[in-house]
Design a protein around this motif. Structure first.
Motif, PDB file in Angstrom:
ATOM      1  N   LEU A   1       0.816  -1.043  -0.074  1.00  0.00           N
ATOM      2  CA  LEU A   1       0.103  -0.073   0.052  1.00  0.00           C
ATOM      3  C   LEU A   1       0.892   1.144  -0.144  1.00  0.00           C
ATOM      4  O   LEU A   1       0.283   2.262  -0.710  1.00  0.00           O
ATOM      5  CB  LEU A   1      -0.960   0.033   1.088  1.00  0.00           C
ATOM      6  CG  LEU A   1      -1.947   0.957   1.225  1.00  0.00           C
ATOM      7  CD1 LEU A   1      -2.964   1.184   0.017  1.00  0.00           C
ATOM      8  CD2 LEU A   1      -2.851   0.868   2.384  1.00  0.00           C
ATOM      9  N   ASP A   2       1.798   1.187   0.578  1.00  0.00           N
ATOM     10  CA  ASP A   2       2.930   2.450   0.578  1.00  0.00           C
ATOM     11  C   ASP A   2       3.616   2.664  -0.351  1.00  0.00           C
ATOM     12  O   ASP A   2       3.491   3.876  -0.916  1.00  0.00           O
ATOM     13  CB  ASP A   2       3.646   2.385   1.964  1.00  0.00           C
ATOM     14  CG  ASP A   2       3.009   2.554   3.429  1.00  0.00           C
ATOM     15  OD1 ASP A   2       2.094   3.143   3.284  1.00  0.00           O
ATOM     16  OD2 ASP A   2       3.573   2.215   4.280  1.00  0.00           O
TER      17      ASP A   2
ATOM     18  N   PHE B   1      -7.774   7.976  -3.220  1.00  0.00           N
ATOM     19  CA  PHE B   1      -7.473   8.864  -3.973  1.00  0.00           C
ATOM     20  C   PHE B   1      -8.401   9.554  -4.953  1.00  0.00           C
ATOM     21  O   PHE B   1      -9.414   8.948  -5.215  1.00  0.00           O
ATOM     22  CB  PHE B   1      -6.058   8.149  -4.936  1.00  0.00           C
ATOM     23  CG  PHE B   1      -5.273   7.693  -3.997  1.00  0.00           C
ATOM     24  CD1 PHE B   1      -3.835   8.259  -3.629  1.00  0.00           C
ATOM     25  CD2 PHE B   1      -5.410   6.219  -3.462  1.00  0.00           C
ATOM     26  CE1 PHE B   1      -3.025   7.573  -2.960  1.00  0.00           C
ATOM     27  CE2 PHE B   1      -4.141   5.612  -2.910  1.00  0.00           C
ATOM     28  CZ  PHE B   1      -3.210   6.217  -2.596  1.00  0.00           C
TER      29      PHE B   1
ATOM     30  N   PRO C   1      -6.465  -2.310   5.282  1.00  0.00           N
ATOM     31  CA  PRO C   1      -6.190  -0.939   5.050  1.00  0.00           C
ATOM     32  C   PRO C   1      -6.498  -0.492   3.703  1.00  0.00           C
ATOM     33  O   PRO C   1      -6.021  -1.334   2.800  1.00  0.00           O
ATOM     34  CB  PRO C   1      -4.515  -0.305   5.543  1.00  0.00           C
ATOM     35  CG  PRO C   1      -4.131  -1.759   5.336  1.00  0.00           C
ATOM     36  CD  PRO C   1      -5.112  -3.115   5.575  1.00  0.00           C
ATOM     37  N   TRP C   2      -7.229   0.611   3.408  1.00  0.00           N
ATOM     38  CA  TRP C   2      -7.601   0.917   2.145  1.00  0.00           C
ATOM     39  C   TRP C   2      -6.913   2.581   1.972  1.00  0.00           C
ATOM     40  O   TRP C   2      -7.079   3.176   3.244  1.00  0.00           O
ATOM     41  CB  TRP C   2      -8.946   1.049   1.902  1.00  0.00           C
ATOM     42  CG  TRP C   2      -9.508  -0.502   1.781  1.00  0.00           C
ATOM     43  CD1 TRP C   2      -9.793  -1.177   2.746  1.00  0.00           C
ATOM     44  CD2 TRP C   2     -10.253  -1.019   0.558  1.00  0.00           C
ATOM     45  NE1 TRP C   2     -10.293  -2.288   2.333  1.00  0.00           N
ATOM     46  CE2 TRP C   2     -10.691  -2.200   1.157  1.00  0.00           C
ATOM     47  CE3 TRP C   2     -10.279  -0.531  -0.686  1.00  0.00           C
ATOM     48  CZ2 TRP C   2     -11.391  -2.993   0.062  1.00  0.00           C
ATOM     49  CZ3 TRP C   2     -11.081  -1.111  -1.449  1.00  0.00           C
ATOM     50  CH2 TRP C   2     -11.425  -2.568  -1.341  1.00  0.00           C
ATOM     51  N   ARG C   3      -6.663   3.102   0.927  1.00  0.00           N
ATOM     52  CA  ARG C   3      -6.451   4.607   1.028  1.00  0.00           C
ATOM     53  C   ARG C   3      -7.238   4.878  -0.273  1.00  0.00           C
ATOM     54  O   ARG C   3      -7.063   4.259  -1.161  1.00  0.00           O
ATOM     55  CB  ARG C   3      -4.870   4.811   0.693  1.00  0.00           C
ATOM     56  CG  ARG C   3      -4.347   6.105   1.029  1.00  0.00           C
ATOM     57  CD  ARG C   3      -2.948   6.031   1.169  1.00  0.00           C
ATOM     58  NE  ARG C   3      -2.723   5.768   2.621  1.00  0.00           N
ATOM     59  CZ  ARG C   3      -1.736   4.915   2.856  1.00  0.00           C
ATOM     60  NH1 ARG C   3      -0.714   4.614   2.035  1.00  0.00           N
ATOM     61  NH2 ARG C   3      -1.450   4.480   4.085  1.00  0.00           N
TER      62      ARG C   3
ATOM     63  N   SER D   1      -8.235   9.917   1.653  1.00  0.00           N
ATOM     64  CA  SER D   1      -8.487   9.638   3.220  1.00  0.00           C
ATOM     65  C   SER D   1      -7.780   8.299   3.264  1.00  0.00           C
ATOM     66  O   SER D   1      -7.745   7.477   2.155  1.00  0.00           O
ATOM     67  CB  SER D   1      -9.985   9.536   3.502  1.00  0.00           C
ATOM     68  OG  SER D   1     -10.588   8.577   2.774  1.00  0.00           O
ATOM     69  N   ASP D   2      -7.665   7.738   4.388  1.00  0.00           N
ATOM     70  CA  ASP D   2      -7.386   6.378   4.836  1.00  0.00           C
ATOM     71  C   ASP D   2      -8.707   5.742   5.291  1.00  0.00           C
ATOM     72  O   ASP D   2      -9.209   6.409   6.156  1.00  0.00           O
ATOM     73  CB  ASP D   2      -6.034   6.437   5.713  1.00  0.00           C
ATOM     74  CG  ASP D   2      -4.842   6.741   5.171  1.00  0.00           C
ATOM     75  OD1 ASP D   2      -4.464   5.936   4.413  1.00  0.00           O
ATOM     76  OD2 ASP D   2      -4.096   7.584   5.748  1.00  0.00           O
TER      77      ASP D   2
ATOM     78  N   THR E   1       1.170   3.836  -3.131  1.00  0.00           N
ATOM     79  CA  THR E   1       0.637   5.307  -2.682  1.00  0.00           C
ATOM     80  C   THR E   1       1.616   6.218  -3.317  1.00  0.00           C
ATOM     81  O   THR E   1       1.431   7.037  -4.143  1.00  0.00           O
ATOM     82  CB  THR E   1       0.634   5.372  -1.306  1.00  0.00           C
ATOM     83  OG1 THR E   1      -0.359   4.608  -0.644  1.00  0.00           O
ATOM     84  CG2 THR E   1       0.372   6.985  -0.877  1.00  0.00           C
TER      85      THR E   1
ATOM     86  N   CYS F   1      -9.748   3.843  -5.076  1.00  0.00           N
ATOM     87  CA  CYS F   1      -8.977   3.104  -3.658  1.00  0.00           C
ATOM     88  C   CYS F   1      -7.675   2.161  -4.130  1.00  0.00           C
ATOM     89  O   CYS F   1      -7.930   1.283  -5.173  1.00  0.00           O
ATOM     90  CB  CYS F   1      -9.947   2.357  -2.991  1.00  0.00           C
ATOM     91  SG  CYS F   1     -11.250   3.281  -2.336  1.00  0.00           S
TER      92      CYS F   1
ATOM     93  N   ILE G   1      -4.147  11.963  -2.495  1.00  0.00           N
ATOM     94  CA  ILE G   1      -4.780  11.253  -1.306  1.00  0.00           C
ATOM     95  C   ILE G   1      -5.814  12.098  -0.626  1.00  0.00           C
ATOM     96  O   ILE G   1      -5.845  13.051  -0.423  1.00  0.00           O
ATOM     97  CB  ILE G   1      -3.556  11.096  -0.169  1.00  0.00           C
ATOM     98  CG1 ILE G   1      -2.471  10.370  -0.795  1.00  0.00           C
ATOM     99  CG2 ILE G   1      -4.525  10.187   0.927  1.00  0.00           C
ATOM    100  CD1 ILE G   1      -1.530  10.136   0.380  1.00  0.00           C
TER     101      ILE G   1
END
Length: 125
Positions: free
Chosen positions: A82-83, A111, A107-109, A98-99, A86, A120, A96
């Protein structure tokens, strides 16, 4: 069950399809298969529905977060890290929003792509 048809394309509306097609081509590794003034399309090398981009002159990106029904559709993109994912999508022009951690603890992020469409990244690793 009777089959009436198959999904040919998932279409994102935008003001300018070229930069959006280039962004998503780099994110997903899909090839740009069609280029017109008001329509660009990507195809997966392994087949499946195309991701296309169509000009809408008065396009306005959906709000995030928005009320129910304002967003209507978004893409979920699974990544190994994920990082790292990102870093890459931000480098390509995403921002971005939200998380999120879902009910299973994954975990989802969230965009916005360069035109403002929410999407996501998620990693189940």
């Amino acid at each position: 069950m009777t089959v009436i048809g198959a999904v040919r394309s998932i279409v994102l509306e935008c003001r300018d399809p070229e930069p959006l097609a280039v962004f998503w081509s780099q994110v997903l590794g899909h090839e740009i298969a069609q280029r017109d003034d008001d329509w660009w399309a990507l195809e997966r090398p392994t087949g499946g529905p195309r991701l296309a981009f169509q000009v809408v002159e008065d396009f306005a990106p959906p709000p995030w977060p928005g009320r129910t029904g304002e967003q209507q559709i978004h893409l979920d993109v699974e990544v190994d890290d994920l990082d790292r994912g990102t870093e890459e999508v931000v480098r390509l022009g995403a921002r971005i929003l939200s998380d999120v951690v879902d009910e299973d603890g994954d975990p989802w992020r969230v965009f916005a792509d360069p035109a403002g469409h929410p999407f996501c990244l998620v990693s189940f690793a």
